[in-house]
Design a protein around this motif. Structure first.
Motif, mmCIF file in Angstrom:
data_model
loop_
_atom_site.group_PDB
_atom_site.id
_atom_site.type_symbol
_atom_site.label_atom_id
_atom_site.label_comp_id
_atom_site.label_asym_id
_atom_site.label_seq_id
_atom_site.Cartn_x
_atom_site.Cartn_y
_atom_site.Cartn_z
ATOM 1 N N VAL A 1 0.842 -1.205 0.000
ATOM 2 C CA VAL A 1 0.000 0.000 0.000
ATOM 3 C C VAL A 1 0.875 1.252 0.000
ATOM 4 C CG1 VAL A 1 -1.633 1.345 1.392
ATOM 5 C CG2 VAL A 1 -2.002 -1.098 1.052
ATOM 6 N N GLY A 2 1.903 1.269 0.821
ATOM 7 C CA GLY A 2 2.796 2.425 0.871
ATOM 8 C C GLY A 2 3.557 2.619 -0.425
ATOM 9 N N LEU A 3 3.999 1.528 -1.033
ATOM 10 C CA LEU A 3 4.738 1.627 -2.291
ATOM 11 C C LEU A 3 3.852 2.159 -3.417
ATOM 12 C CD1 LEU A 3 7.449 0.993 -3.685
ATOM 13 C CD2 LEU A 3 6.482 -1.240 -4.257
ATOM 14 N N VAL A 4 2.635 1.641 -3.518
ATOM 15 C CA VAL A 4 1.724 2.099 -4.569
ATOM 16 C C VAL A 4 1.342 3.555 -4.350
ATOM 17 C CG1 VAL A 4 -0.605 1.792 -5.505
ATOM 18 C CG2 VAL A 4 0.864 -0.186 -5.136
ATOM 19 N N SER A 5 1.078 3.943 -3.107
ATOM 20 C CA SER A 5 0.710 5.335 -2.856
ATOM 21 C C SER A 5 1.883 6.273 -3.123
ATOM 22 C CB SER A 5 0.196 5.509 -1.426
ATOM 23 O OG SER A 5 1.200 5.161 -0.507
ATOM 24 N N THR A 6 3.101 5.832 -2.839
ATOM 25 C CA THR A 6 4.278 6.652 -3.128
ATOM 26 C C THR A 6 4.475 6.823 -4.629
ATOM 27 O OG1 THR A 6 5.321 5.887 -1.093
ATOM 28 C CG2 THR A 6 6.762 6.865 -2.753
ATOM 29 N N VAL A 7 4.288 5.755 -5.379
ATOM 30 C CA VAL A 7 4.430 5.846 -6.833
ATOM 31 C C VAL A 7 3.357 6.759 -7.419
ATOM 32 C CG1 VAL A 7 4.206 4.512 -8.970
ATOM 33 C CG2 VAL A 7 5.605 3.659 -7.104
ATOM 34 N N ILE A 8 2.132 6.667 -6.933
ATOM 35 C CA ILE A 8 1.058 7.552 -7.420
ATOM 36 C C ILE A 8 1.367 8.995 -7.061
ATOM 37 C CG2 ILE A 8 -1.371 8.154 -7.102
ATOM 38 C CD1 ILE A 8 -1.923 5.149 -6.849
ATOM 39 N N TRP A 9 1.816 9.241 -5.817
ATOM 40 C CA TRP A 9 2.150 10.610 -5.415
ATOM 41 C C TRP A 9 3.303 11.151 -6.248
ATOM 42 C CZ3 TRP A 9 6.876 12.112 -3.171
ATOM 43 C CH2 TRP A 9 6.924 13.447 -2.779
ATOM 44 N N TRP A 10 4.317 10.328 -6.495
ATOM 45 C CA TRP A 10 5.483 10.777 -7.254
ATOM 46 C C TRP A 10 5.116 11.096 -8.698
ATOM 47 C CZ3 TRP A 10 10.140 11.893 -5.208
ATOM 48 C CH2 TRP A 10 11.179 12.155 -6.090
ATOM 49 N N SER A 11 4.168 10.351 -9.276
ATOM 50 C CA SER A 11 3.807 10.584 -10.673
ATOM 51 C C SER A 11 2.982 11.862 -10.836
ATOM 52 C CB SER A 11 3.041 9.380 -11.236
ATOM 53 O OG SER A 11 1.802 9.245 -10.574
ATOM 54 N N PHE A 12 2.243 12.270 -9.810
ATOM 55 C CA PHE A 12 1.438 13.489 -9.899
ATOM 56 C C PHE A 12 2.104 14.683 -9.241
ATOM 57 C CE2 PHE A 12 -1.921 10.280 -10.427
ATOM 58 C CZ PHE A 12 -2.474 10.753 -11.610
ATOM 59 N N LYS A 13 3.355 14.542 -8.791
ATOM 60 C CA LYS A 13 4.068 15.617 -8.104
ATOM 61 C C LYS A 13 4.333 16.763 -9.072
ATOM 62 C CE LYS A 13 8.289 14.861 -7.149
ATOM 63 N NZ LYS A 13 9.467 15.659 -7.354
ATOM 64 N N THR A 14 4.120 17.985 -8.609
ATOM 65 C CA THR A 14 4.369 19.149 -9.456
ATOM 66 C C THR A 14 5.849 19.478 -9.444
ATOM 67 O OG1 THR A 14 3.928 20.629 -7.616
ATOM 68 C CG2 THR A 14 2.079 20.109 -9.043
ATOM 69 N N ASP A 15 6.330 19.976 -10.562
ATOM 70 C CA ASP A 15 7.738 20.375 -10.655
ATOM 71 C C ASP A 15 7.920 21.755 -10.046
ATOM 72 O OD1 ASP A 15 7.911 18.956 -13.954
ATOM 73 O OD2 ASP A 15 8.371 18.041 -12.030
ATOM 74 N N TYR A 16 8.971 21.916 -9.283
ATOM 75 C CA TYR A 16 9.262 23.212 -8.693
ATOM 76 C C TYR A 16 9.990 24.081 -9.708
ATOM 77 C CZ TYR A 16 8.027 21.011 -4.331
ATOM 78 O OH TYR A 16 7.356 20.362 -3.335
ATOM 79 N N LYS A 17 9.624 25.363 -9.744
ATOM 80 C CA LYS A 17 10.222 26.284 -10.688
ATOM 81 C C LYS A 17 10.799 27.475 -9.935
ATOM 82 C CE LYS A 17 7.257 25.086 -14.572
ATOM 83 N NZ LYS A 17 7.395 23.714 -14.239
ATOM 84 N N ILE A 18 11.837 28.062 -10.475
ATOM 85 C CA ILE A 18 12.457 29.244 -9.884
ATOM 86 C C ILE A 18 11.617 30.453 -10.275
ATOM 87 C CG2 ILE A 18 14.516 30.685 -9.828
ATOM 88 C CD1 ILE A 18 16.101 28.176 -10.615
ATOM 89 N N GLN A 19 11.174 31.209 -9.290
ATOM 90 C CA GLN A 19 10.356 32.384 -9.565
ATOM 91 C C GLN A 19 11.258 33.596 -9.749
ATOM 92 O OE1 GLN A 19 7.530 32.821 -6.430
ATOM 93 N NE2 GLN A 19 6.431 30.970 -6.962
ATOM 94 N N GLY A 20 10.859 34.480 -10.634
ATOM 95 C CA GLY A 20 11.589 35.712 -10.845
ATOM 96 C C GLY A 20 12.664 35.607 -11.910
ATOM 97 N N VAL A 21 12.843 34.450 -12.511
ATOM 98 C CA VAL A 21 13.836 34.272 -13.574
ATOM 99 C C VAL A 21 13.100 33.770 -14.804
ATOM 100 C CG1 VAL A 21 15.917 33.050 -14.268
ATOM 101 C CG2 VAL A 21 15.606 33.717 -11.885
ATOM 102 N N SER A 22 13.321 34.446 -15.921
ATOM 103 C CA SER A 22 12.619 34.042 -17.137
ATOM 104 C C SER A 22 13.225 32.750 -17.687
ATOM 105 C CB SER A 22 12.700 35.144 -18.190
ATOM 106 O OG SER A 22 14.034 35.308 -18.601
ATOM 107 N N PRO A 23 12.438 31.929 -18.369
ATOM 108 C CA PRO A 23 12.962 30.669 -18.922
ATOM 109 C C PRO A 23 14.079 30.875 -19.944
ATOM 110 C CG PRO A 23 10.573 30.658 -18.907
ATOM 111 C CD PRO A 23 10.999 32.044 -18.522
#
Length: 58
Positions: free
Chosen positions: A20-42
């Protein structure tokens, strides 16, 4: 149907919660948002990464 020993019940219990923990971790990891640096243009990030370092696709 044969009865299970208490040690087997404990192993099944921990195996169940590990699964249960492994499946929930994999689901959480797949829907995790990517962190972005604010204030710097791409474009500045791409210019910096292409001139100084190798760009990594995280």
């Amino acid at each position: 149907m044969p009865q299970l020993a208490p040690v087997n019940w404990l192993l099944l219990f921990f195996l169940f919660w590990f699964a249960v923990g492994l499946v929930s971790t994999v689901i959480w990891w797949s829907f995790k948002t990517d962190y972005k640096i604010q204030g710097v243009s791409p474009s500045k990030i791409l210019e910096t990464s292409s001139t100084n370092q190798k760009a990594w696709n995280w």
